[in-house]
Design a protein around this motif. Structure first.
Motif, PDB file in Angstrom:
ATOM      1  N   GLU A   1     -34.322  46.867  12.731  1.00 53.62           N
ATOM      2  CA  GLU A   1     -33.680  45.873  11.869  1.00 53.62           C
ATOM      3  C   GLU A   1     -33.071  46.542  10.638  1.00 53.62           C
ATOM      4  O   GLU A   1     -31.954  46.189  10.201  1.00 53.62           O
TER       5      GLU A   1
ATOM      6  N   ARG B   1     -27.779  48.007  -1.913  1.00 50.82           N
ATOM      7  CA  ARG B   1     -28.622  47.022  -1.213  1.00 50.82           C
ATOM      8  C   ARG B   1     -29.966  47.688  -0.965  1.00 50.82           C
ATOM      9  O   ARG B   1     -30.019  48.745  -0.317  1.00 50.82           O
TER      10      ARG B   1
ATOM     11  N   THR C   1     -30.189  37.905   0.816  1.00 50.71           N
ATOM     12  CA  THR C   1     -29.998  37.949   2.277  1.00 50.71           C
ATOM     13  C   THR C   1     -28.596  38.453   2.615  1.00 50.71           C
ATOM     14  O   THR C   1     -27.696  38.446   1.768  1.00 50.71           O
ATOM     15  N   ALA C   2     -28.459  38.843   3.883  1.00 48.97           N
ATOM     16  CA  ALA C   2     -27.182  39.422   4.346  1.00 48.97           C
ATOM     17  C   ALA C   2     -26.041  38.412   4.319  1.00 48.97           C
ATOM     18  O   ALA C   2     -24.874  38.789   4.458  1.00 48.97           O
TER      19      ALA C   2
ATOM     20  N   LYS D   1     -29.840  48.151  11.588  1.00 49.89           N
ATOM     21  CA  LYS D   1     -28.797  47.146  11.829  1.00 49.89           C
ATOM     22  C   LYS D   1     -28.267  46.605  10.489  1.00 49.89           C
ATOM     23  O   LYS D   1     -27.047  46.480  10.291  1.00 49.89           O
ATOM     24  N   LEU D   2     -29.204  46.318   9.593  1.00 51.44           N
ATOM     25  CA  LEU D   2     -28.774  45.810   8.278  1.00 51.44           C
ATOM     26  C   LEU D   2     -27.932  46.867   7.558  1.00 51.44           C
ATOM     27  O   LEU D   2     -26.873  46.561   7.002  1.00 51.44           O
TER      28      LEU D   2
ATOM     29  N   VAL E   1     -33.897  43.133  -0.451  1.00 52.54           N
ATOM     30  CA  VAL E   1     -33.739  42.471   0.848  1.00 52.54           C
ATOM     31  C   VAL E   1     -34.945  42.884   1.703  1.00 52.54           C
ATOM     32  O   VAL E   1     -35.355  44.034   1.662  1.00 52.54           O
TER      33      VAL E   1
ATOM     34  N   LEU F   1     -33.196  47.688   0.956  1.00 52.49           N
ATOM     35  CA  LEU F   1     -33.829  47.121   2.147  1.00 52.49           C
ATOM     36  C   LEU F   1     -35.275  47.609   2.145  1.00 52.49           C
ATOM     37  O   LEU F   1     -35.531  48.817   2.251  1.00 52.49           O
TER      38      LEU F   1
ATOM     39  N   TYR G   1     -24.563  40.754  -1.435  1.00 50.62           N
ATOM     40  CA  TYR G   1     -25.034  41.734  -0.457  1.00 50.62           C
ATOM     41  C   TYR G   1     -23.856  42.477   0.171  1.00 50.62           C
ATOM     42  O   TYR G   1     -23.939  43.644   0.512  1.00 50.62           O
ATOM     43  N   ASN G   2     -22.760  41.775   0.321  1.00 49.05           N
ATOM     44  CA  ASN G   2     -21.609  42.329   1.049  1.00 49.05           C
ATOM     45  C   ASN G   2     -20.564  42.990   0.149  1.00 49.05           C
ATOM     46  O   ASN G   2     -19.690  43.692   0.630  1.00 49.05           O
TER      47      ASN G   2
ATOM     48  N   PHE H   1     -37.022  43.577   5.301  1.00 49.21           N
ATOM     49  CA  PHE H   1     -36.866  43.801   6.748  1.00 49.21           C
ATOM     50  C   PHE H   1     -38.231  44.033   7.370  1.00 49.21           C
ATOM     51  O   PHE H   1     -39.194  44.391   6.683  1.00 49.21           O
TER      52      PHE H   1
ATOM     53  N   GLY I   1     -24.434  47.067   8.740  1.00 46.36           N
ATOM     54  CA  GLY I   1     -23.677  45.811   8.741  1.00 46.36           C
ATOM     55  C   GLY I   1     -22.738  45.684   7.572  1.00 46.36           C
ATOM     56  O   GLY I   1     -22.809  44.721   6.800  1.00 46.36           O
TER      57      GLY I   1
END
Ligand code: NAP
Length: 455
Positions: A375, A283, A350-351, A378-379, A368, A285, A356-357, A370, A382
């Protein structure tokens, strides 16, 4: 392929499995499936019987054999790399680099095992307290196809070096590299019962290994899903486990980073082995004010990239579905040809999206956006995974601060080359338990014994 290197005398089990080249589907070999209980029981008994004698050798005696093993692997570097290239599809340059990396675990472990120090504890009641380190016993090692050589040596070298006997189960996709590495171990002087290979049906073999009381330790590298299953199976015998599992690595790019270097790091991390690496950045960011510029840079670097095929058709279908279902903006790629998938870049991910997951395990770079450092942290956190994370910034204090806040077992600040024989490899959270490499990787194969002597 060097036929001598992959010659073997496995029993005829009456059931075979096929090994095919993922680049063109060509049949490379048919090998016996040793999933039947009879073969596994015999293998475990052999390992158990050989343990006392191997343990009784000094670490120097074992090291002498292990050094010969790594010398032989390096002497056959090109031939092993060709075998790996054929069965896993990995590019020749990456295959050669992997063989060197694989060999590096052996001398390192051989020497570090000589330093399996204990302790003397000053006792309250005036007795002497001694802490001794001992090899844990018979070890089972189950390895994945994405590093067909290195995952074998990263487990077996420390185990053998401290005096354990080992049964290794390589994946059905890449058993030939395993056979070559194993053959060279025997040629170096490892006794047959000390280092054994079993091939075939992973479910049946895994169950038999986990259920055995004679096996004291399981070291597994593979998906989190299978890792959880194996842990459950090991519970009945209270087996110790090392679990090197999946990842979902964040790659954080702050606006003060050297963007050129960050984009190069991003592309090399993401597209190495066509994205089929557990510590691949998954991912990306990127701070909002440099987001578009960074996107352009990575797309430019994707042109003319030579990629390996994915391991099989199922992997291609999985990656393609993740890309199509994301509905993110496709900047390049997104097409397959046989088992090859184009280098792909997706913007405005996006999350909430599945891509993304999930651990993508393919050549897809997801961008992605930020705004703030908080933030980004946190991302990054997550996810249930916690294997590797990367931070690109021109401010080392910020890099350090963020590295301390993200929940990952390995963090690269302005770099992506974070794995070596002398450093600890492993994950937080659902990315695993235990470490490989460094003295941490040796300790995984040792028991701690306390001996108290009366005055
Ligand atoms: P996998 O499906 O979990 O397989 C890994 C190994 O487990 C293979 O040898 C496989 O054999 C065997 N296996 C599969 N099902 C089994 C079962 N029920 N019982 C016992 N063994 C079983 O993973 P993979 O697709 O090969 O590898 C990719 C995964 O490995 C990714 O998630 C990646 O992140 C992870 N990985 C982690 C690290 C790390 O150090 N953390 C390093 C490399 C890869 P068969 O293939 O013969 O079924």
């Amino acid at each position: 392929m060097n036929k001598k290197l992959i010659a073997h005398k496995f029993p005829d089990t009456g059931k075979d499995f096929e090994v095919r080249n993922p680049a063109n589907g060509k049949l490379l070999a048919k090998l016996p499936d040793m999933g039947g209980t009879k073969f596994i029981t015999q293998t475990i008994d052999n390992a158990d019987s050989a343990f006392a004698e191997w343990k009784a050798k000094t670490a120097w005696e074992r090291a002498e054999i292990l050094h010969k093993w790594s010398d032989l692997i390096l002497a056959h570097k090109q031939e092993i790399a060709k075998i790996m290239h054929s069965e896993s599809g990995k590019l020749m340059s990456e295959s050669i680099a992997e063989v060197e990396y694989a060999a590096s675990f052996i001398p390192w472990s051989a020497e570090e095992a000589k330093r399996s120090y204990g302790e003397i504890i000053p006792m309250r009641n005036a007795a002497r307290g001694i802490v001794a380190k001992e090899p844990i016993g018979v070890v089972a090692a189950i390895t994945p196809w994405n590093f067909p050589a290195a995952m074998i040596t990263r487990k077996t070298a420390p185990a053998l070096a401290v005096g354990c006997t080992v049964i290794c189960k390589p994946p059905q996709a890449t058993p030939l590299t395993a056979i070559a590495i194993h053959n060279l171990g025997l040629q170096a002087g490892l006794p047959e019962a000390v280092f054994q290979l079993v091939l075939g049906d992973s479910g049946a073999i895994g169950e038999a290994l986990c259920a055995s009381k004679k096996i004291r330790k399981l070291s597994f590298t593979g998906s989190t899903e299978i890792g959880k299953k194996l842990m459950e199976q090991c519970a009945s015998t209270m087996k110790k486990v090392t679990m090197e599992l999946g990842g979902n690595a964040p790659f954080i790019v702050f606006d003060d980073a050297n963007l050129e270097k960050a984009a190069s790091g991003a592309v090399s991390s993401r597209f190495r082995n066509s994205g089929q690496t557990c510590i691949c950045a998954n991912r990306f960011l990127v701070q909002e004010n440099i987001y578009d510029e960074f996107a352009k840079l990575v797309v430019r670097k994707c042109k003319n990239l030579e990629l390996a095929p994915l391991i099989n058709e199922k992997a291609v279908q999985k990656v393609d579905a993740l890309v199509k279902n994301s509905k993110a903006d496709l900047l390049c790629g997104g097409k397959s040809n046989g088992n090859f998938y184009e280098p792909t870049v997706l913007k405005n991910v996006t999350a909430k999206m599945e891509i993304y997951n999930e651990e993508i395990f393919g050549p897809v770079l997801t961008l992605v956006k930020f705004k703030t450092e908080a933030e980004a942290v946190k991302l990054a956190n997550g996810t249930p995974y916690g294997l590797a994370g990367y931070i690109y910034t021109g401010d080392l204090q910020k890099g350090w601060r963020v590295a301390e806040q993200i929940e990952f077992g390995m963090v690269g600040i302005n770099e992506t080359a974070i794995s070596a024989a002398h450093s600890p490899f492993g994950g937080y959270k659902e990315s695993g338990i235990g470490r490989e490499g460094a003295h941490y990787g040796i300790e995984e194969y040792l028991e701690t014994k306390f001996i108290s002597i009366a005055k």
